[in-house]
Design an enzyme around this catalytic site. Structure first.
Site, mmCIF file in Angstrom:
data_model
loop_
_atom_site.group_PDB
_atom_site.id
_atom_site.type_symbol
_atom_site.label_atom_id
_atom_site.label_comp_id
_atom_site.label_asym_id
_atom_site.label_seq_id
_atom_site.Cartn_x
_atom_site.Cartn_y
_atom_site.Cartn_z
ATOM 1 N N HIS A 1 0.776 -1.091 -0.289
ATOM 2 C CA HIS A 1 0.190 0.024 0.048
ATOM 3 C C HIS A 1 0.909 1.331 -0.044
ATOM 4 O O HIS A 1 0.188 2.362 -0.176
ATOM 5 C CB HIS A 1 -0.942 0.031 1.107
ATOM 6 C CG HIS A 1 -0.213 0.417 2.558
ATOM 7 N ND1 HIS A 1 0.332 -0.488 3.247
ATOM 8 C CD2 HIS A 1 -0.171 1.503 3.588
ATOM 9 C CE1 HIS A 1 0.919 -0.099 4.224
ATOM 10 N NE2 HIS A 1 0.414 1.149 4.463
HETATM 11 C C1 UD1 Z 1 -2.180 5.510 5.533
HETATM 12 C C2 UD1 Z 1 -0.986 6.151 6.093
HETATM 13 C C3 UD1 Z 1 0.026 5.190 6.099
HETATM 14 C C4 UD1 Z 1 -0.312 3.797 6.891
HETATM 15 C C5 UD1 Z 1 -1.678 3.486 6.152
HETATM 16 C C6 UD1 Z 1 -2.100 2.187 6.774
HETATM 17 C C7 UD1 Z 1 -0.588 8.578 5.764
HETATM 18 C C8 UD1 Z 1 0.019 9.669 5.022
HETATM 19 N N1 UD1 Z 1 -0.599 7.320 5.469
HETATM 20 O O1 UD1 Z 1 -1.983 5.533 4.420
HETATM 21 O O2 UD1 Z 1 1.227 5.684 6.964
HETATM 22 O O3 UD1 Z 1 0.579 2.986 6.694
HETATM 23 O O4 UD1 Z 1 -2.514 4.321 6.212
HETATM 24 O O5 UD1 Z 1 -3.078 1.535 6.114
HETATM 25 O O6 UD1 Z 1 -1.308 9.026 6.925
HETATM 26 N N2 UD1 Z 1 -9.246 4.582 1.057
HETATM 27 C C9 UD1 Z 1 -10.606 3.986 1.189
HETATM 28 N N3 UD1 Z 1 -11.264 3.507 2.109
HETATM 29 C C10 UD1 Z 1 -10.633 3.968 3.160
HETATM 30 C C11 UD1 Z 1 -9.355 4.596 3.471
HETATM 31 C C12 UD1 Z 1 -8.755 4.780 2.290
HETATM 32 O O7 UD1 Z 1 -10.910 3.836 -0.030
HETATM 33 O O8 UD1 Z 1 -11.220 3.476 4.242
HETATM 34 C C13 UD1 Z 1 -8.497 5.087 -0.250
HETATM 35 C C14 UD1 Z 1 -8.958 6.508 -0.687
HETATM 36 O O9 UD1 Z 1 -8.866 6.442 -1.971
HETATM 37 C C15 UD1 Z 1 -7.611 7.434 -0.247
HETATM 38 C C16 UD1 Z 1 -6.475 6.152 -0.104
HETATM 39 O O10 UD1 Z 1 -7.150 4.984 0.085
HETATM 40 O O11 UD1 Z 1 -7.453 8.279 -1.023
HETATM 41 C C17 UD1 Z 1 -5.575 6.472 0.875
HETATM 42 O O12 UD1 Z 1 -5.838 6.649 2.028
HETATM 43 P P1 UD1 Z 1 -5.093 7.364 3.013
HETATM 44 O O13 UD1 Z 1 -5.530 7.417 4.562
HETATM 45 O O14 UD1 Z 1 -4.806 8.724 2.481
HETATM 46 O O15 UD1 Z 1 -3.541 6.650 3.065
HETATM 47 P P2 UD1 Z 1 -2.959 5.430 3.148
HETATM 48 O O16 UD1 Z 1 -2.322 4.896 1.927
HETATM 49 O O17 UD1 Z 1 -4.108 4.310 3.597
HETATM 50 N N1 UDP Z 2 -4.130 -5.791 8.716
HETATM 51 C C1 UDP Z 2 -5.495 -6.560 8.621
HETATM 52 N N2 UDP Z 2 -5.954 -6.683 7.466
HETATM 53 C C2 UDP Z 2 -5.399 -6.433 6.218
HETATM 54 C C3 UDP Z 2 -4.112 -5.783 6.186
HETATM 55 C C4 UDP Z 2 -3.558 -5.428 7.437
HETATM 56 O O1 UDP Z 2 -5.758 -6.701 9.815
HETATM 57 O O2 UDP Z 2 -5.958 -6.747 5.279
HETATM 58 C C5 UDP Z 2 -3.176 -5.408 9.858
HETATM 59 C C6 UDP Z 2 -2.139 -5.972 10.027
HETATM 60 O O3 UDP Z 2 -1.995 -7.386 10.548
HETATM 61 C C7 UDP Z 2 -1.205 -5.027 10.737
HETATM 62 C C8 UDP Z 2 -1.753 -3.589 10.533
HETATM 63 O O4 UDP Z 2 -3.103 -3.880 9.648
HETATM 64 O O5 UDP Z 2 -1.659 -5.294 12.270
HETATM 65 C C9 UDP Z 2 -0.927 -2.945 9.564
HETATM 66 O O6 UDP Z 2 -1.554 -2.028 8.936
HETATM 67 P P1 UDP Z 2 -1.103 -1.347 7.493
HETATM 68 O O7 UDP Z 2 -0.266 -2.530 6.870
HETATM 69 O O8 UDP Z 2 -2.365 -0.928 6.952
HETATM 70 O O9 UDP Z 2 -0.251 -0.072 7.969
HETATM 71 P P2 UDP Z 2 1.192 0.009 8.411
HETATM 72 O O10 UDP Z 2 1.642 -0.727 9.543
HETATM 73 O O11 UDP Z 2 2.308 -0.200 7.270
HETATM 74 O O12 UDP Z 2 1.300 1.469 8.784
#
Ligand code: UD1
Ligand code: UDP
Length: 356
Positions: free
Chosen positions: A204
C-alpha cells in the site's frame, strides 16, 4: 488523568487497543477521537469490534484527500475537541496524517503530548510518514520507543528527555489476540488453504502503488514465484492494480481479496510460508510469528528484524524478490526478543504520571 487519544488509520486501532485497555483498567479517563482517515467497514469498524476498542467518543469523518487538505481539516476539528475536553494529556500513535494533526493541535494548545512508536526513522524524506514522525517526535513531551534503534535515533536528534524504551504495543496486541484468532477464525478452511502452502502479501505504500513500474515488477515477481499468494488489497492499491490492466493477474496464483479483519490476518500470517509486504505492522507480525518476511521497500525502520536474519529488504526489484523467495535460507534459531515483553501498554500508562 483525562487522556484524549487520537487515532484514524488501520494500524493505529491495533496499536491503541491494548493501551486503551490498560488506561481504562488503571482508572484513567479516555476520550477517544477517530479522525475518520480510514472509514470503510473493513479498514475501521471491524477492528473496533474484534479488538473490543470502545466506540469512539467522536468521529470527525475527515475521510480521504490530499495530505495538506486532510491534515488541515483534522487540525481544525481536533483543536475544537481538545479545547472542549481540556485533557491532561494527548496521546498519538505512529506516523500517519492523523498522528501529525493530533500532535500539532495539542502543542498549539500547550497540552502535554505523548507519542507511542516514537523514534522510528526510514531516513527517506520522500515517505510521507517520515515527516509525520520527525515533527511529532520533536513536539512530544513523552516519547515511547518500541526498540533500542528508535531511542538511538532520537538521541542523535538531541531528544533524550522523557524517552522511554517500553516495547511495542503491536506485540502486546498479538499476544492478546492470537489465541482468540486461533479459536475463532475460519479463514483457512473458508479459503481452502493448508498451512505453509501459501504466501501472504500486502502492498500500500505510494512508492509501490503510485509508480506503475514498481507495482508491475512486484506483481510480475509474484506471478513468477508461482505458488499461491493470498493478497488482501488495501483500497488505495486496488485501483492501481486495475489500471495496470493485466488480465493474467486475476487468473494466476495470486488471489486478490478484500482487506481482512485482524483475527483473520493473524491466522493468515501464522500459517504463511512467507510474508511479502511493504507494511510496517506486518514486518513486525511476521517476526513475532517467526515467519520469514520480504520487505517490498527500499529500506525499513525495523532494522533489528533484518539483523536477526528474518527480514530481507528487496524493494520493488523483480529479480531480487524471486531470488530471495526461492532460495534464501532462513535462520533456524528462535528470533531474539526485540519488541519487549508484551507489557508495553502497561509501561506506557505507568509513565503518564510524569505529565500530571
Ligand atoms: C495511511 C498512512 C500510512 C499507513 C496506512 C495504513 C498517511 C500519510 N498514510 O496510508 O502511513 O501505513 O494509512 O493503512 O497517513 N481509502 C478508501 N477507504 C478507506 C481508506 C482509504 O477507499 O477506508 C482509499 C482512498 O482512495 C484514499 C486512499 O485509500 O485516498 C489512501 O488513504 P489514506 O488514508 O490517505 O492513506 P493510506 O495509503 O491508507
Ligand atoms: N491488517 C489487517 N488486515 C489487512 C491488512 C493489514 O488486519 O487486510 C493489519 C496487520 O495485521 C497489521 C496492520 O493491519 O496489524 C498493519 O496496517 P497497514 O499495513 O495498513 O499499515 P502500516 O503498518 O504499514 O502502517
Amino acid at each position: 488523568m483525562k487522556v484524549v487519544t487520537v487515532v484514524g488509520a488501520r494500524p493505529q486501532f491495533i496499536k491503541a487497543a491494548p493501551v486503551s485497555k490498560a488506561l481504562r483498567e488503571t482508572g484513567h479517563q479516555e476520550f477517544l477521537v477517530h479522525t475518520g482517515q480510514h472509514y470503510d467497514y473493513e479498514m475501521s469498524q471491524i477492528f473496533f469490534e474484534e479488538l473490543h476498542i470502545p466506540k469512539p467518543d467522536v468521529n470527525l469523518e475527515i475521510g480521504s484527500g490530499s495530505h495538506g487538505r486532510q491534515t488541515g481539516r483534522m487540525l481544525i476539528h481536533l483543536e475544537e475537541v481538545m479545547q472542549q475536553q481540556k485533557p491532561d494529556l494527548v496521546l498519538v500513535y505512529g506516523d500517519t496524517n492523523s498522528t501529525l494533526a493530533g500532535a500539532l493541535a495539542a502543542v498549539k494548545l500547550h497540552l502535554p503530548l505523548a507519542h507511542v512508536e516514537a523514534g522510528l526513522r526510514s531516513f527517506n524524506r520522500r515517505m510521507p510518514e517520515e515527516h509525520n514522525r520527525v515533527l511529532t517526535d520533536h513536539c512530544a513531551d513523552l516519547l515511547f520507543c518500541p526498540t533500542q534503534t528508535a531511542t538511538d535515533n532520537l538521541s542523535r536528534e538531541g531528544i533524550t528527555q522523557n524517552v522511554h524504551l517500553v516495547g511495542d504495543t503491536m506485540y502486546d496486541a498479538v499476544l492478546q489476540f492470537a489465541p482468540i484468532a486461533n479459536r475463532r477464525s475460519t479463514i483457512l478452511s473458508d479459503m481452502n488453504l493448508k498451512p505453509k502452502d501459501y504466501s501472504l502479501a500486502t502492498v500500500h505504500r505510494p512508492y509501490n502503488t503510485d509508480i506503475p513500474e514498481n507495482l508491475r515488477n512486484i506483481l510480475t515477481a509474484f506471478l513468477e514465484i508461482g505458488e499461491p499468494i493470498i493478497f488482501p488489497v488495501h483500497p488505495r492499491t486496488r485501483k492501481h492494480i486495475e489500471a495496470l490492466n493485466v488480465p493474467t493477474f486475476q487468473h494466476a496464483n495470486i488471489q486478490f481479496i478484500d482487506p481482512v479483519g485482524y483475527l483473520d490476518m493473524l491466522v493468515l500470517e501464522q500459517h504463511a510460508r512467507l510474508i511479502l509486504t511493504d507494511s510496517g505492522g506486518m514486518q513486525k507480525e511476521a517476526y513475532f510469528f517467526e515467519v520469514p518476511c520480504l520487505t517490498l521497500r527500499p529500506e525499513t525502520e525495523w532494522v533489528e528484524t533484518v539483523e536477526a536474519g528474518w527480514n530481507i529488504v528487496v524493494g520493488a526489484n523483480q529479480s531480487r524478490i524471486i531470488e530471495v523467495a526461492g532460495s534464501y535460507v532462513w535462520p533456524e534459531d528462535t528470533p531474539p526478543p526485540i519488541f519487549g515483553d508484551g507489557q508495553a501498554s502497561y509501561a506506557i500508562v505507568r509513565h503518564f504520571a510524569q505529565c500530571h
